[in-house]
Design a protein around this motif. Structure first.
Motif, mmCIF file in Angstrom:
data_model
loop_
_atom_site.group_PDB
_atom_site.id
_atom_site.type_symbol
_atom_site.label_atom_id
_atom_site.label_comp_id
_atom_site.label_asym_id
_atom_site.label_seq_id
_atom_site.Cartn_x
_atom_site.Cartn_y
_atom_site.Cartn_z
ATOM 1 N N THR A 278 12.857 113.434 -40.162
ATOM 2 C CA THR A 278 13.643 112.477 -39.381
ATOM 3 C C THR A 278 13.715 112.977 -37.945
ATOM 4 O O THR A 278 14.005 114.158 -37.705
ATOM 5 C CB THR A 278 15.065 112.326 -39.952
ATOM 6 O OG1 THR A 278 14.975 111.784 -41.272
ATOM 7 C CG2 THR A 278 15.901 111.392 -39.088
ATOM 8 N N THR A 279 13.435 112.090 -37.008
ATOM 9 C CA THR A 279 13.531 112.440 -35.591
ATOM 10 C C THR A 279 14.770 111.780 -34.999
ATOM 11 O O THR A 279 15.024 110.597 -35.228
ATOM 12 C CB THR A 279 12.283 111.981 -34.814
ATOM 13 O OG1 THR A 279 12.123 110.564 -34.957
ATOM 14 C CG2 THR A 279 11.040 112.650 -35.367
ATOM 15 N N SER A 280 15.541 112.561 -34.245
ATOM 16 C CA SER A 280 16.763 112.032 -33.635
ATOM 17 C C SER A 280 16.486 111.344 -32.310
ATOM 18 O O SER A 280 17.339 110.629 -31.791
ATOM 19 C CB SER A 280 17.780 113.161 -33.430
ATOM 20 O OG SER A 280 17.258 114.149 -32.549
ATOM 21 N N LYS A 281 15.279 111.572 -31.762
ATOM 22 C CA LYS A 281 14.880 110.967 -30.495
ATOM 23 C C LYS A 281 13.444 110.466 -30.610
ATOM 24 O O LYS A 281 12.690 110.899 -31.479
ATOM 25 C CB LYS A 281 14.973 111.985 -29.348
ATOM 26 C CG LYS A 281 16.356 112.534 -29.090
ATOM 27 C CD LYS A 281 16.324 113.541 -27.950
ATOM 28 C CE LYS A 281 17.702 114.118 -27.673
ATOM 29 N NZ LYS A 281 17.663 115.115 -26.576
ATOM 30 N N ALA B 283 12.523 107.160 -32.945
ATOM 31 C CA ALA B 283 13.609 107.843 -33.644
ATOM 32 C C ALA B 283 13.780 107.230 -35.029
ATOM 33 O O ALA B 283 13.810 106.019 -35.183
ATOM 34 C CB ALA B 283 14.902 107.727 -32.835
ATOM 35 N N THR C 295 13.090 107.959 -39.603
ATOM 36 C CA THR C 295 12.460 108.722 -40.675
ATOM 37 C C THR C 295 10.979 108.368 -40.779
ATOM 38 O O THR C 295 10.613 107.194 -40.726
ATOM 39 C CB THR C 295 13.158 108.452 -42.013
ATOM 40 O OG1 THR C 295 14.519 108.889 -41.917
ATOM 41 C CG2 THR C 295 12.485 109.200 -43.158
ATOM 42 N N SER D 238 14.220 117.070 -38.244
ATOM 43 C CA SER D 238 14.870 117.677 -39.397
ATOM 44 C C SER D 238 14.269 117.092 -40.669
ATOM 45 O O SER D 238 13.567 116.073 -40.631
ATOM 46 C CB SER D 238 16.386 117.431 -39.380
ATOM 47 O OG SER D 238 16.655 116.033 -39.417
ATOM 48 N N SER E 240 14.122 114.990 -44.066
ATOM 49 C CA SER E 240 14.760 113.730 -44.416
ATOM 50 C C SER E 240 14.989 113.657 -45.928
ATOM 51 O O SER E 240 14.441 114.454 -46.677
ATOM 52 C CB SER E 240 13.896 112.561 -43.982
ATOM 53 O OG SER E 240 12.617 112.636 -44.577
#
Length: 378
Positions: A212-215, A228, A230, A376, A378
């Motif tokens: 998973t990317t937050s940005k 941003a 999964t 992170s 997922s």
């Protein structure tokens, strides 16, 4: 791993898609024995250890013949830090981005026949083999490389103020180990190296990795474009992620290291959910690729040795791994280089030599790549 590359279509990710092997209503964990073997596979794909579960007869000899090894002990002789007999182990893990052959398309640049070590990690496995610390060494760190002799017997004179990865491109594995030991005062018990093409194929044969990317990540040089959310990354996308530096954070090699560390944790955490051992052909293909993709020290240069080594790591989960970057500060004379923060770095090396946790003070107020938390599991 280098961010240099040739023009290529952007590598986009599929968002929100469930893994094909996931049963409806959640992921069912495999039996305990399979989880252990799958965790070994995770260490393999991240360049830390090769799969240990290969059968017998022709298969054994075929896989054994795949493994390349270097007699580092013979090449370096006795001028090394002393072995520490406290039950711990130190492994130097390098990612090789040779531009020759099939790796040129993946790594970019010209086919000059050279190889570079743009990813370097010291993996310290603590006594009892239940926890590990991983220290990434930025490739852009300016160091004084000691005199070293390569595996062919050629001696390379010492040089000052060069990038850390120059040691590998000059004298291969033995010079890389010599440089790390000179820098840290820590004896490297083992050496493992994985290349571009092998890394990509390993991830594909594992069925990909979910992160998973937050940005948003949009790097024109590594060709990775992820919104941003999964994503289930295939091998090419995973390789692009661990090479990305310009599309996230401050654009430095330190940010790329933070992405690499997050990817390693995601892979180790998720591998237990992959339905690998239900497909013997897939298992063999993975073992074949893994043994073709790595170079080891001579002590690990057989399937039996790798199986034994893997057995000692099977209890280490992602939550048991402390991942840090060697303490550095940006070079005021060149924004693309970093300098070792020697007092803080010595705290790290002293902790490893004495098999103790790395103190938080060692990495406080050091340079970072500002990419922590962007990726992170997922």
């Amino acid at each position: 791993m280098s961010a240099e590359s040739t023009p290529d279509p952007a590598i986009s990710g599929d968002t929100g898609s469930a893994s094909p092997s996931s049963p409806a209503g959640g992921r069912r964990k495999p039996p305990r024995g399979r989880r252990k073997a799958l965790l070994v596979t995770a260490w393999t794909a991240t360049g830390i250890v090769v799969l240990g579960g290969t059968g017998a007869g022709y298969v054994y000899f075929k896989l054994n013949g795949n493994i390349k090894s270097v007699d580092i002990n013979q090449a370096l002789g006795g001028d090394r830090p002393a072995k520490v007999d406290n039950g711990s182990e130190n492994i130097l893990v390098l990612g090789s981005d040779t531009r020759a052959g099939g790796n040129r398309k993946l790594g970019g640049g010209v086919d000059d026949g050279s190889a570079r070590s743009d990813t370097a990690m010291i993996v310290h496995v603590y006594k009892g083999h239940k926890k590990a610390s991983v220290v990434s060494i930025p490739r852009d760190t300016l160091v004084d490389r000691p005199e070293c002799t390569d595996a062919h017997g050629t001696t390379h004179p010492a040089t000052r103020g060069v990038m850390f990865n120059e040691a590998y491109s000059t004298g291969g594995a033995t010079c890389a180990v010599k440089s790390v030991e000179s820098l840290t005062g820590v004896r490297m018990d083992h050496y493992l190296e994985v290349d571009f093409r092998g890394f990509q194929k390993l991830i594909d044969e594992l069925g990909g990795v979910r992160v998973t990317t937050s940005k948003d990540i949009d790097d024109r040089e590594s060709h990775l474009k992820l919104a941003a959310g999964t994503h289930s990354l295939d091998g090419r996308q995973a390789l692009a992620l661990v090479r990305t530096r310009h599309g996230v954070g401050d654009g430095s090699d330190l940010g790329r290291i933070q992405l690499q560390q997050s990817f390693v944790k995601a892979l180790v955490e998720q591998v237990g959910h992959i339905g690998l051992f239900s497909d013997p052909k897939r298992l063999y293909d993975l073992a074949d690729t893994a043994t073709k993709s790595v170079t080891t020290d001579s002590d690990l240069g057989s399937v039996n040795s790798l199986m034994s080594f893997a057995e000692g790591l099977k209890r280490i989960q992602s939550s048991d791994m402390n991942m840090v970057t060697m303490p550095v500060q940006y070079d005021s004379a060149n924004a693309n280089r970093v300098l070792i923060d020697k007092p803080k770095a010595e705290q790290v090396w002293e902790a490893l030599r004495n098999d103790r946790p790395i103190p938080e003070s060692a990495t406080k107020n050091t340079a970072t790549g500002e990419a922590k938390g962007v990726v992170s599991a997922s």
